[in-house]
Motif scaffolding. Sequence first.
Motif, mmCIF file in Angstrom:
data_model
loop_
_atom_site.group_PDB
_atom_site.id
_atom_site.type_symbol
_atom_site.label_atom_id
_atom_site.label_comp_id
_atom_site.label_asym_id
_atom_site.label_seq_id
_atom_site.Cartn_x
_atom_site.Cartn_y
_atom_site.Cartn_z
ATOM 1 N N ALA A 39 48.288 8.429 20.012
ATOM 2 C CA ALA A 39 46.893 7.990 20.136
ATOM 3 C C ALA A 39 46.059 8.489 18.961
ATOM 4 C CB ALA A 39 46.303 8.472 21.451
ATOM 5 N N GLY A 40 46.707 8.714 17.824
ATOM 6 C CA GLY A 40 45.988 9.240 16.669
ATOM 7 C C GLY A 40 45.354 8.158 15.829
ATOM 8 N N GLY A 41 44.404 8.570 14.991
ATOM 9 C CA GLY A 41 43.743 7.638 14.098
ATOM 10 C C GLY A 41 42.681 8.341 13.289
ATOM 11 N N PRO A 42 41.987 7.609 12.442
ATOM 12 C CA PRO A 42 40.954 8.206 11.590
ATOM 13 C C PRO A 42 39.711 8.595 12.388
ATOM 14 C CG PRO A 42 40.980 5.831 11.318
ATOM 15 C CD PRO A 42 42.154 6.168 12.184
ATOM 16 N N VAL A 43 38.914 9.463 11.803
ATOM 17 C CA VAL A 43 37.641 9.875 12.393
ATOM 18 C C VAL A 43 36.535 9.012 11.815
ATOM 19 C CG1 VAL A 43 35.976 11.748 12.598
ATOM 20 C CG2 VAL A 43 38.424 12.242 12.742
ATOM 21 N N GLY A 44 35.671 8.480 12.663
ATOM 22 C CA GLY A 44 34.568 7.660 12.179
ATOM 23 C C GLY A 44 35.048 6.325 11.631
ATOM 24 N N SER A 45 34.386 5.847 10.596
ATOM 25 C CA SER A 45 34.707 4.528 10.032
ATOM 26 C C SER A 45 36.075 4.493 9.374
ATOM 27 C CB SER A 45 33.642 4.134 9.003
ATOM 28 O OG SER A 45 33.757 4.938 7.835
ATOM 29 N N GLY A 46 36.518 5.643 8.878
ATOM 30 C CA GLY A 46 37.783 5.701 8.144
ATOM 31 C C GLY A 46 37.613 5.440 6.669
ATOM 32 N N ASP A 47 36.448 4.946 6.259
ATOM 33 C CA ASP A 47 36.216 4.618 4.852
ATOM 34 C C ASP A 47 35.659 5.799 4.061
ATOM 35 O OD1 ASP A 47 37.047 1.978 5.241
ATOM 36 O OD2 ASP A 47 35.042 1.372 5.893
#
Length: 219
Positions: free
Chosen positions: A104-112
Amino acid sequence: MAEIVASRNDATTSLVAGLERAGSTAALVSASAVGYYGSTPAGGEPLTEESPPAKDDFLADLCVGWEAAANAYGGRVVITRLGVVLGAGGGALAKMLPAFKVFAGGPVGSGDQVVSWVSLEDVVDVLITAAGSSDYRGVYNLTAESPVTMKEMAGALGRALKRPSWAPVPGVALTALYGEGARVVLEGQRVLPGRLGSGGWVWRYGEIDDVMTHVAEQV
């Protein structure tokens, strides 16, 4: 907020006072942070040791006071402005790893937003070298030479762990947890280690995939 300021400024002031009373000639290597510069607008110029501190910014003001306390020492002073330190034992990755482990991982916020990162091992190497060499004095940005976007960082961690990187952490959640401290993470910073780079420093982990592979081997 006052407790955060006191934990940096008062502790450093006490250390300097103790060194002065003892007549020490030892070098003082003090931590600071790239929060000194504030955030970097999208497409903005990279920040170097010559860049001024951000205005009306809590983290910047914190770093300015912290560095001033260290610079009150009469001996050799080295200020290291740390980026996001990546290691298996804590820091930013300690908050990201659990989600990645359960797919369930991923970037924080927009990722940009841009992340100016550095491996824990490189931090230790620089601190030890700076303490032992009279060639080091003044301010050094302690970041790798290759900042990445948050999306790229999360992707590298996912590849290293053989996990997907698809579930972003909403910025509002980070703000609720960290308040002003979340601003730099959500807006990003492009900070370069100008003085270390020009001095020929060789990084143990200069690329994001290398450090994430190293971290994955330890967890």
